[in-house]
Motif scaffolding. Sequence first.
Motif, mmCIF file in Angstrom:
data_model
loop_
_atom_site.group_PDB
_atom_site.id
_atom_site.type_symbol
_atom_site.label_atom_id
_atom_site.label_comp_id
_atom_site.label_asym_id
_atom_site.label_seq_id
_atom_site.Cartn_x
_atom_site.Cartn_y
_atom_site.Cartn_z
ATOM 1 N N UNK A 147 0.833 -1.208 0.000
ATOM 2 C CA UNK A 147 0.000 0.000 0.000
ATOM 3 C C UNK A 147 0.864 1.253 0.000
ATOM 4 N N UNK A 148 1.980 1.209 0.699
ATOM 5 C CA UNK A 148 2.886 2.357 0.721
ATOM 6 C C UNK A 148 3.454 2.629 -0.673
ATOM 7 N N UNK A 149 3.825 1.566 -1.374
ATOM 8 C CA UNK A 149 4.319 1.725 -2.750
ATOM 9 C C UNK A 149 3.250 2.370 -3.624
ATOM 10 N N UNK A 150 2.023 1.939 -3.482
ATOM 11 C CA UNK A 150 0.932 2.489 -4.279
ATOM 12 C C UNK A 150 0.723 3.964 -3.953
ATOM 13 N N UNK A 151 0.766 4.318 -2.654
ATOM 14 C CA UNK A 151 0.569 5.706 -2.237
ATOM 15 C C UNK A 151 1.638 6.621 -2.824
ATOM 16 N N UNK A 152 2.891 6.181 -2.793
ATOM 17 C CA UNK A 152 3.994 7.014 -3.291
ATOM 18 C C UNK A 152 3.985 7.093 -4.817
#
Length: 440
Positions: A147-152
């Motif tokens: 999810x962090x990868x998607x957010x960034x």
Amino acid sequence: MYALVDGNNFYVSCERVFRPSLNGLPVVVLSNNDGCAIARSNEAKALGISMGAPWFQIRHLAEEAGLVALSANFALYGDLSDRMMSLAAGLGPHQEIYSIDESFIDLGGVRGDLVARSHKIRSRILQWVGIPCGIGIGSTKTRAKLANHIAKTAERKPGSYPAHLAQVCDLSALKPSELESVLAATPVTEVWGVGRQITKQLTAAGVNTVLDLIRLDPVMVKNRWSVVLERTLRELQGTPCIDLDHTPAPKKEIACTRSFGHPVTELADLAQAVTEFASRAAEKLRKQHSLATQVIVFIRTSPFRKDAQYSKSMIVPLFRPSADTAVILQAALSGLKTIYRPGFKLAKAGVMLLDLQSDTVVQGELDLDTGTDADHGQAHYVDKTQLMSAMDGLNRRYGRGTLKLASAGLAGDKRIWSMKQQRRTPGYTTCLADMPVARA
């Protein structure tokens, strides 16, 4: 539920805190001796600069595209990391600091809108510290990392994912159809723990996206690949397999190695370097309350130079497990004198501490070495725990190297082995003389 808070392009962001003029410019932070790029701004990434790109291969971009290259300032990055992590801890009751720019937060028991709460924490970090970050939320640590990868990515590349996922992404809050679309748009290589070799094997088997991976049978994955990939898959499917590590396990090995700024040929210069490396390794050893039983010292020439090549290492066992800098240094210097050969242009040296054990384990033996053994030169054991604690305390308070062993040389001595850091910025928060002053 877990959240992963991750500073965006962390080293570059730290530099921009005190130099806003760098905003919007392509910036890279270089490794020790200004060797290669270890952090890149989004603008630098857009120029095609890859992680680890050697400086000599990209230096032409300074003239052609306005690339700004800076030497690493790890003291500054560590200080800003501490400030960022203290604010990130407000997101939930438990925190695991995973790296200098990442920390997992346990959201168990946290009520209310997790996305709104995450946006507030993110804004607080940006306002109080100056570091932009992305936050990913998921039912497992692997899903939070994804999810962090998607957010960034959604923030850096508008259109790659839905706009509302930028900065903060909560996979558990997505509708099934939207979640499936997002997973289908994410390459499998972006999954935490899926490296290059596994990616090649998965791609050969027709598994190209996270959605493809998540649809596989865990038992088949275990039999065909490994139990590690099976655990990753179960985490992606929502079954927690990796707990929050509240107290990271002590390191099993501690190393301090450096490439020299200039080739070193003399034993005296090598001894100075090894003294510093051994002292630093011993300090790390005491910090995690461990003792070492073996010391490795190594030296080598550069494989990239057309000079005579030489590489040698030596393991020196300690008489008893120790965290005493003097004892560790004596072993390292003894090994260095044995492996040193004149006539070689040495480019790197290092000290490693092996077979570490807790300092609560005490080795006992008959006290047969009272005084000094004339035959073996073995001095009677003296517990220097308090002395080492005092030295560490002084160095923490007044700066590293305030108190050191004599073989490290005097402060004014010329050190040809020191790293090249010609582009390093001031220690804005770690050195009193470099601290910015606001004048009326």
